[in-house]
Design a protein around this motif. Structure first.
Motif, PDB file in Angstrom:
ATOM      1  N   ASN A  33     -31.585  33.548 100.485  1.00 30.05           N
ATOM      2  CA  ASN A  33     -32.806  34.319 100.312  1.00 30.05           C
ATOM      3  C   ASN A  33     -33.321  34.668 101.703  1.00 30.05           C
ATOM      4  O   ASN A  33     -33.514  33.784 102.542  1.00 30.05           O
ATOM      5  CB  ASN A  33     -33.848  33.508  99.535  1.00 30.05           C
ATOM      6  N   THR A  34     -33.562  35.945 101.954  1.00 32.40           N
ATOM      7  CA  THR A  34     -33.950  36.376 103.297  1.00 32.40           C
ATOM      8  C   THR A  34     -35.362  35.967 103.683  1.00 32.40           C
ATOM      9  O   THR A  34     -35.701  35.952 104.859  1.00 32.40           O
ATOM     10  CB  THR A  34     -33.810  37.916 103.432  1.00 32.40           C
ATOM     11  N   PRO A  68     -28.969  39.363  94.097  1.00 28.46           N
ATOM     12  CA  PRO A  68     -30.220  40.000  93.667  1.00 28.46           C
ATOM     13  C   PRO A  68     -31.044  40.459  94.869  1.00 28.46           C
ATOM     14  O   PRO A  68     -30.789  40.062  96.015  1.00 28.46           O
ATOM     15  CB  PRO A  68     -30.936  38.888  92.899  1.00 28.46           C
ATOM     16  N   ASP A  69     -32.044  41.277  94.601  1.00 30.07           N
ATOM     17  CA  ASP A  69     -32.930  41.743  95.669  1.00 30.07           C
ATOM     18  C   ASP A  69     -33.513  40.540  96.408  1.00 30.07           C
ATOM     19  O   ASP A  69     -33.919  39.555  95.796  1.00 30.07           O
ATOM     20  CB  ASP A  69     -34.071  42.585  95.102  1.00 30.07           C
ATOM     21  N   ASP A 124     -27.190  46.340 109.552  1.00 29.42           N
ATOM     22  CA  ASP A 124     -26.690  47.285 108.542  1.00 29.42           C
ATOM     23  C   ASP A 124     -26.541  46.630 107.175  1.00 29.42           C
ATOM     24  O   ASP A 124     -25.559  46.843 106.465  1.00 29.42           O
ATOM     25  CB  ASP A 124     -25.361  47.901 108.987  1.00 29.42           C
ATOM     26  N   GLY A 125     -27.512  45.771 106.817  1.00 29.33           N
ATOM     27  CA  GLY A 125     -27.522  45.141 105.506  1.00 29.33           C
ATOM     28  C   GLY A 125     -26.550  43.987 105.337  1.00 29.33           C
ATOM     29  O   GLY A 125     -26.378  43.479 104.236  1.00 29.33           O
TER      30      GLY A 125
END
Length: 87
Positions: A5-6, A20-21, A47-48
């Motif tokens: 989780n960021t 998931p988001d 870049d994600g």
């Protein structure tokens, strides 16, 4: 696949599908770092994609609670000091 989780830096295993988001896949090469440092780390995302994990300071460990024996000894010492009794 391991995901992080960021925001909270919590980890989870994703068995199928996409992350998931708010979650990002961990490259296999970074899994040892993730397991060692999360949630006390900074994530480098380019870049994600997760490209690096840097450890941060961990909060200090709480003091352990005294054992019953230690607490009893402290109580006896306190009572002895308050009553003027030498042990």
């Amino acid at each position: 696949m391991l995901i992080i989780n960021t925001e909270t830096r919590q980890m989870r295993t994703l068995h199928h599908g996409q992350a998931p988001d708010g979650w990002i896949p961990v490259p296999v090469s970074l899994e040892p770092c993730a397991r060692a440092y999360c949630p006390y780390c900074e994530l480098a995302i380019e870049d994600g994609a997760l490209v690096d994990i840097t450890p941060t300071a961990r909060p200090p460990e709480p003091e352990p609670e005294p054992t019953q024996e230690e607490q009893l000894r402290a109580d006896v010492d306190f009572i002895a000091a308050m009553t003027g009794v030498e042990l």
